[in-house]
Design an enzyme around this catalytic site. Sequence first.
Site, PDB file in Angstrom:
ATOM      1  N   HIS A  74      -3.133 -12.977 -25.467  1.00 31.52           N
ATOM      2  CA  HIS A  74      -2.654 -13.542 -26.733  1.00 31.52           C
ATOM      3  C   HIS A  74      -3.816 -13.754 -27.698  1.00 31.52           C
ATOM      4  O   HIS A  74      -4.938 -14.068 -27.292  1.00 31.52           O
ATOM      5  CB  HIS A  74      -1.865 -14.829 -26.507  1.00 31.52           C
ATOM      6  N   ASP A  76      -3.771 -15.952 -30.307  1.00 30.39           N
ATOM      7  CA  ASP A  76      -3.846 -17.282 -30.926  1.00 30.39           C
ATOM      8  C   ASP A  76      -4.603 -18.285 -30.062  1.00 30.39           C
ATOM      9  O   ASP A  76      -4.834 -18.063 -28.871  1.00 30.39           O
ATOM     10  CB  ASP A  76      -2.438 -17.823 -31.233  1.00 30.39           C
ATOM     11  N   GLU A 134       1.295 -17.744 -28.522  1.00 29.18           N
ATOM     12  CA  GLU A 134       1.478 -18.081 -27.106  1.00 29.18           C
ATOM     13  C   GLU A 134       1.358 -19.580 -26.873  1.00 29.18           C
ATOM     14  O   GLU A 134       1.952 -20.116 -25.950  1.00 29.18           O
ATOM     15  CB  GLU A 134       0.441 -17.339 -26.254  1.00 29.18           C
ATOM     16  N   GLU A 135       0.581 -20.258 -27.747  1.00 30.26           N
ATOM     17  CA  GLU A 135       0.248 -21.673 -27.503  1.00 30.26           C
ATOM     18  C   GLU A 135       1.300 -22.633 -28.044  1.00 30.26           C
ATOM     19  O   GLU A 135       1.048 -23.835 -28.146  1.00 30.26           O
ATOM     20  CB  GLU A 135      -1.122 -22.009 -28.124  1.00 30.26           C
TER      21      GLU A 135
END
Lengths: 365, 365
Positions: A74, A76, A134-135
């Site tokens: 990811h 981010d 993703e976070e």
Amino acid sequence: MSPHDTVLEPTGDLLALLRALCDLPSVSGSEAAIADAVEAALAPYPHLEVLRDGDAVVARTSLGRAARVIVAGHLDTVPIAGNVPTTLVGTGDDAQVWGRGTVDMKGGVAIQVALAAALTAPTRDVTWVFYDNEEVDAALSGLGRIVRNHPDWLVADFAVLGEPTNAGLEGGCNGTLRVEVRVPGVAAHSARSWMGTNAVHGAGEVLRRLTAYAATDVEVEGLVYREGMNAVAIRGGVAGNVIPDECVVTVNYRFAPSRSVDEAIAHVRELFDGFEVTVTDASGGARPGLDAPAAADFAAAVLTFTGGAPAPKFGWTDVARFAELGIPAVNFGPGDPLLAHKDDEHCAVRQLHLCHDALRSWLTT
Amino acid sequence: MSPHDTVLEPTGDLLALLRALCDLPSVSGSEAAIADAVEAALAPYPHLEVLRDGDAVVARTSLGRAARVIVAGHLDTVPIAGNVPTTLVGTGDDAQVWGRGTVDMKGGVAIQVALAAALTAPTRDVTWVFYDNEEVDAALSGLGRIVRNHPDWLVADFAVLGEPTNAGLEGGCNGTLRVEVRVPGVAAHSARSWMGTNAVHGAGEVLRRLTAYAATDVEVEGLVYREGMNAVAIRGGVAGNVIPDECVVTVNYRFAPSRSVDEAIAHVRELFDGFEVTVTDASGGARPGLDAPAAADFAAAVLTFTGGAPAPKFGWTDVARFAELGIPAVNFGPGDPLLAHKDDEHCAVRQLHLCHDALRSWLTT
């Protein structure tokens, strides 16, 4: 030079590439610049087909190999904490690079960018996946969006997720469930509190059950998954002179991959019997699956290289999403997962090179 | 007609005056229009000297009487809840007037406006005080501002505060103390909760002590003051996947007027021994003081009229501020205090007239 002008050099120094990726702030929801940079870096390579969906980028070979693997990461990070741009401490193999994303997970992303460009003829066809968000809530996940919009981009026999594992191999992951436990009350002026029922006082019983709860360790296919049941938030009260008429405790249950989401929900409902329980977020775990041939092959190849041993992944990662797609998947990347999201996030440069070399070796032999 | 054009008729129908005062929305901080209207209504009367400080209005006689009394009321209300303008239910003495402020405390204000205009030669000199910002932080109080800016406006032998008492007489008031009880923790990713210390779980002990706490009844000069110790707010948690590193419980202690603020603080600190306790707001109570000659005289006069009996005031009111100034003070006004701040706030029209007539009788004999 504005961040939007950042040019990544896939074939240059790997540490410089990692730092350039970290120095491009890319907090969840603001991944456009880094996605542009990754797309621009890989577009010139004729051995790659480069695809884009929102702020996710996919680059893939089509060499007609017998097997196809996904290598995914990811783009981010969680919010920066004054730790961008990166700094370098020490030199050579003892060096550490400090800053947001150095662990979670620009190291894995840097390795992907470098190998996507360098490996013109890998021994397996490779789909390199770079995704956003993703976070944050699972519903926002860029990988989930690709599953919905372009399921054909995610066809593979095996997947490697470059999440931090200290260059070891972490199999499967715990599931995660979030619920709101609601305690009702009756409002009243606090000068005449006996006219009301205090919901915050009532929440004491919820906290008592949480404190008394003994989390268990669950062995799944030889790996031991440690569970956790925690309040991650509590809120109640409307004014300084009003008896609260509601208190809400948000509970996060991390459960072993041997339990289904439904079993996890039933377990939490039983724990908070007598209270209103609302599920707000649920993602099943993933069994380690290290007995799958592709995973065993990968483990043998890279662990010989790094000297690590298979271990369980406690945090939920997108290996669970691959598991849902029927694709065996493991976590393998540089950085100590305990430093993820921390203000002192930093990564050993040695691990960055180790993971790069191990992955390169596996994809070229 | 905009609210700013409202003209109050002090010598007209008392119920119409009450409704006009209620229909002028005057939530704390927005009392300019109602203060203008009160000032304009009383300015024409030659027996009154009308003074202004911000949105507070003072009108006083100077007849050289042997005693001076203050009759005071606040102009502001808590936020309206769709209950402005007022409605009238029933007729005659059985009528009720519904709406924000009908209880707290435009009834008392209407009586003040009417009697200030009508009583050209009261048997005691009267200082009629109308003030802003009673329903918010003590630091914002319009009455407190007059104390600071014009202490000479508040010289008197006795004070009557028109807060709702069901037309009975409520003496003194409980004190109120607000503290924040802080529970520390250590943040960690909730997937590895054993690396942290959960502050919300730790707050369970604070709630346990609150639930176990037995509030006492304290007799002060013949009146029984009921105390209360309550959480009015709780907050903790920063994100759905982080072990909370802090939880703060806001506790409101309502304490009998026989205790000083310092004693109340010591009591709360003892209750939460082991936790960090921060005082955020404290106002001492007021002893009933019904044995003071002026108070006894007033009680005898008005209670014969209304048929009520002296009772303790549980809520904090500005009688405590008068007590600090050395002025004995009581609460006496129309409306059921249990309906104050409620969405179904409403007042018996009978009580409005009873209180008016009782006060008029006392000030003319």
